[in-house]
Motif scaffolding. Structure first.
Motif, mmCIF file in Angstrom:
data_model
loop_
_atom_site.group_PDB
_atom_site.id
_atom_site.type_symbol
_atom_site.label_atom_id
_atom_site.label_comp_id
_atom_site.label_asym_id
_atom_site.label_seq_id
_atom_site.Cartn_x
_atom_site.Cartn_y
_atom_site.Cartn_z
ATOM 1 N N MET A 1 0.836 -1.203 0.000
ATOM 2 C CA MET A 1 0.000 0.000 0.000
ATOM 3 C C MET A 1 0.868 1.248 0.000
ATOM 4 O O MET A 1 1.858 1.319 0.725
ATOM 5 C CB MET A 1 -0.913 0.008 1.233
ATOM 6 C CG MET A 1 -2.023 -1.051 1.208
ATOM 7 S SD MET A 1 -3.020 -1.042 2.711
ATOM 8 C CE MET A 1 -3.798 0.564 2.588
ATOM 9 N N ASN A 2 0.475 2.227 -0.814
ATOM 10 C CA ASN A 2 1.163 3.504 -0.758
ATOM 11 C C ASN A 2 0.471 4.403 0.272
ATOM 12 O O ASN A 2 -0.523 4.020 0.883
ATOM 13 C CB ASN A 2 1.211 4.169 -2.137
ATOM 14 C CG ASN A 2 -0.173 4.361 -2.731
ATOM 15 O OD1 ASN A 2 -1.155 4.573 -2.007
ATOM 16 N ND2 ASN A 2 -0.269 4.284 -4.052
ATOM 17 N N LYS A 3 1.013 5.603 0.449
ATOM 18 C CA LYS A 3 0.482 6.450 1.524
ATOM 19 C C LYS A 3 -0.950 6.896 1.246
ATOM 20 O O LYS A 3 -1.738 7.104 2.179
ATOM 21 C CB LYS A 3 1.396 7.649 1.738
ATOM 22 C CG LYS A 3 1.564 8.558 0.529
ATOM 23 C CD LYS A 3 2.540 9.673 0.869
ATOM 24 C CE LYS A 3 2.730 10.618 -0.322
ATOM 25 N NZ LYS A 3 3.719 11.699 0.009
ATOM 26 N N GLU A 4 -1.304 7.036 -0.049
ATOM 27 C CA GLU A 4 -2.675 7.430 -0.353
ATOM 28 C C GLU A 4 -3.662 6.328 0.048
ATOM 29 O O GLU A 4 -4.772 6.604 0.530
ATOM 30 C CB GLU A 4 -2.821 7.753 -1.846
ATOM 31 C CG GLU A 4 -2.246 9.106 -2.266
ATOM 32 C CD GLU A 4 -0.738 9.084 -2.384
ATOM 33 O OE1 GLU A 4 -0.160 7.963 -2.408
ATOM 34 O OE2 GLU A 4 -0.123 10.166 -2.432
ATOM 35 N N ASN A 5 -3.262 5.051 -0.165
ATOM 36 C CA ASN A 5 -4.125 3.941 0.239
ATOM 37 C C ASN A 5 -4.330 3.932 1.747
ATOM 38 O O ASN A 5 -5.451 3.697 2.237
ATOM 39 C CB ASN A 5 -3.521 2.621 -0.216
ATOM 40 C CG ASN A 5 -3.450 2.483 -1.727
ATOM 41 O OD1 ASN A 5 -2.455 2.037 -2.274
ATOM 42 N ND2 ASN A 5 -4.506 2.874 -2.422
ATOM 43 N N PHE A 6 -3.239 4.159 2.492
ATOM 44 C CA PHE A 6 -3.352 4.211 3.955
ATOM 45 C C PHE A 6 -4.306 5.340 4.369
ATOM 46 O O PHE A 6 -5.153 5.162 5.256
ATOM 47 C CB PHE A 6 -1.980 4.430 4.584
ATOM 48 C CG PHE A 6 -1.132 3.192 4.660
ATOM 49 C CD1 PHE A 6 -1.545 2.084 5.387
ATOM 50 C CD2 PHE A 6 0.090 3.126 4.004
ATOM 51 C CE1 PHE A 6 -0.767 0.946 5.469
ATOM 52 C CE2 PHE A 6 0.870 1.991 4.071
ATOM 53 C CZ PHE A 6 0.453 0.889 4.797
ATOM 54 N N ARG A 7 -4.156 6.483 3.734
ATOM 55 C CA ARG A 7 -4.992 7.631 4.112
ATOM 56 C C ARG A 7 -6.457 7.374 3.773
ATOM 57 O O ARG A 7 -7.348 7.804 4.521
ATOM 58 C CB ARG A 7 -4.484 8.889 3.408
ATOM 59 C CG ARG A 7 -3.109 9.335 3.904
ATOM 60 C CD ARG A 7 -2.542 10.438 3.049
ATOM 61 N NE ARG A 7 -1.178 10.770 3.451
ATOM 62 C CZ ARG A 7 -0.397 11.632 2.780
ATOM 63 N NH1 ARG A 7 -0.863 12.219 1.691
ATOM 64 N NH2 ARG A 7 0.829 11.878 3.207
ATOM 65 N N TYR A 8 -6.707 6.708 2.647
ATOM 66 C CA TYR A 8 -8.100 6.396 2.298
ATOM 67 C C TYR A 8 -8.714 5.472 3.339
ATOM 68 O O TYR A 8 -9.872 5.650 3.746
ATOM 69 C CB TYR A 8 -8.155 5.757 0.910
ATOM 70 C CG TYR A 8 -9.568 5.526 0.430
ATOM 71 C CD1 TYR A 8 -10.336 6.572 -0.077
ATOM 72 C CD2 TYR A 8 -10.154 4.268 0.524
ATOM 73 C CE1 TYR A 8 -11.651 6.375 -0.502
ATOM 74 C CE2 TYR A 8 -11.462 4.053 0.108
ATOM 75 C CZ TYR A 8 -12.208 5.118 -0.397
ATOM 76 O OH TYR A 8 -13.504 4.915 -0.796
ATOM 77 N N TYR A 9 -7.924 4.475 3.813
ATOM 78 C CA TYR A 9 -8.428 3.565 4.850
ATOM 79 C C TYR A 9 -8.716 4.337 6.136
ATOM 80 O O TYR A 9 -9.754 4.140 6.787
ATOM 81 C CB TYR A 9 -7.395 2.465 5.109
ATOM 82 C CG TYR A 9 -7.851 1.440 6.114
ATOM 83 C CD1 TYR A 9 -8.588 0.328 5.721
ATOM 84 C CD2 TYR A 9 -7.551 1.583 7.481
ATOM 85 C CE1 TYR A 9 -9.013 -0.613 6.638
ATOM 86 C CE2 TYR A 9 -7.973 0.650 8.402
ATOM 87 C CZ TYR A 9 -8.699 -0.448 7.975
ATOM 88 O OH TYR A 9 -9.121 -1.379 8.894
ATOM 89 N N HIS B 1 0.569 -4.685 7.902
ATOM 90 C CA HIS B 1 1.579 -4.019 7.077
ATOM 91 C C HIS B 1 2.910 -3.794 7.794
ATOM 92 O O HIS B 1 3.863 -3.341 7.163
ATOM 93 C CB HIS B 1 1.036 -2.676 6.567
ATOM 94 C CG HIS B 1 -0.202 -2.817 5.739
ATOM 95 N ND1 HIS B 1 -0.190 -3.261 4.437
ATOM 96 C CD2 HIS B 1 -1.515 -2.618 6.055
ATOM 97 C CE1 HIS B 1 -1.420 -3.310 3.967
ATOM 98 N NE2 HIS B 1 -2.261 -2.926 4.930
#
Length: 294
Positions: free
Chosen positions: A1-9, A31
């Motif tokens: 996961m990139n940082k955008e994926n983490f932020r979306y979660y 992760h």
């Protein structure tokens, strides 16, 4: 996961009023070290609850990364070569470069890091350094040739021991969860109760442990009568057949240790004195090994 994926979660979970600590606990087992820190999770969760919609970083004002040029790298290298103690703030003032650019050039391009100076007992002259090396090599060669045996060496010194030990820095390390504060240890008071011991040991364990009375000065007379005499008696007790034969004693160049009377007494008891480099208390096994463990 990139940082955008983490932020979306984080955004989705925050919309469900899930606490930041729970969100972090959900991410980390999956992760591992790729998971954002707890502080980052908490910050983004707070922003999303306050109505933020974007998950991308906002544009940041400031100088572009093109400041990392060969000319700037060389300029910073020259400044640091001229003054290794210069601070980033002082470099920033002289160059006009941003703090982030300086950090990037110093760490990524110059491969430098700031290291705290290590205290040494004494600034040795060239002759003293050469003598330190010569004596160490001489002693090592004697062992390698088989002339001396480690089991025949008795080494000793004196040191203060506090009634309450706080341990070494490494022994106080502890695992903590990400985002939790580090453990603390109260610094020892300079007036904390302590006692002075004179300790002699061999490869198989201690030979003599002598507590020194409070206020007592260890001069050569005290050292001979209260340390060396009991030490020799204990060696003879442990080695009924051989006595002090082939025993070597190693102590540093403290005044009481190298006094003529102390040397004459050891020679009269057939103990060989191992040479010790001048101004080198850090090479005494008691100081760099035994006392640190105790």
């Amino acid at each position: 996961m990139n940082k955008e994926n983490f932020r979306y979660y984080i955004k989705v979970r925050a919309a469900l009023n899930i606490p930041a600590s729970v969100i972090y606990d959900e991410l980390y087992p999956v992760h591992g070290d790729q998971t954002p820190s707890y502080r980052t999770v908490r910050r983004w969760a707070q922003w999303f609850r306050e109505g933020r919609e974007e998950i991308e970083d906002e544009a940041r004002p400031g100088r572009p990364i093109t400041e990392t040029t060969s000319e700037n790298i060389e300029q910073i290298r020259l400044l640091i070569d001229d003054d290794p103690h210069i601070t980033i703030e002082e470099v920033q003032e002289q160059t006009g470069l941003s703090h982030g650019t300086l950090q990037r050039i110093i760490t990524d391009h110059l491969n430098l890091k700031k290291a705290t100076a290590r205290y040494i007992p004494k600034d040795l002259a060239d002759f003293q350094r050469a003598e330190r090396v010569r004596i160490c090599k001489q002693n090592l060669a004697t062992f390698q040739e088989g002339t001396w045996r480690l089991c025949d060496i008795v080494t000793g010194d004196d040191s203060w021991f506090y009634h309450t030990q706080i341990g070494r820095k490494s022994s106080n390390a502890a695992w903590v969860r990400r985002g939790d504060p580090p453990p603390t240890v109260v610094r020892r008071d300079k007036f904390a109760p302590r006692i002075l011991f004179s300790i002699f040991f061999k490869s198989d364990g201690p030979v003599l442990i002598h507590p020194v009375e409070r206020g007592q000065t260890i001069d050569h007379d005290y050292y001979i009568n209260n340390c060396l005499h009991p030490l020799v008696d204990e060696i003879k007790r442990q080695r009924l057949s051989y006595g002090t034969s082939r025993i070597k004693i190693h102590h540093d160049n403290g005044g009481a240790h190298i006094h003529e009377d102390a040397s004459k007494y050891l020679e009269s008891e057939r103990l060989t004195i191992i040479p010790h480099p001048p101004n080198s208390p850090d090479l005494s096994p008691c100081d760099f090994w035994l006392f640190d463990i105790i």
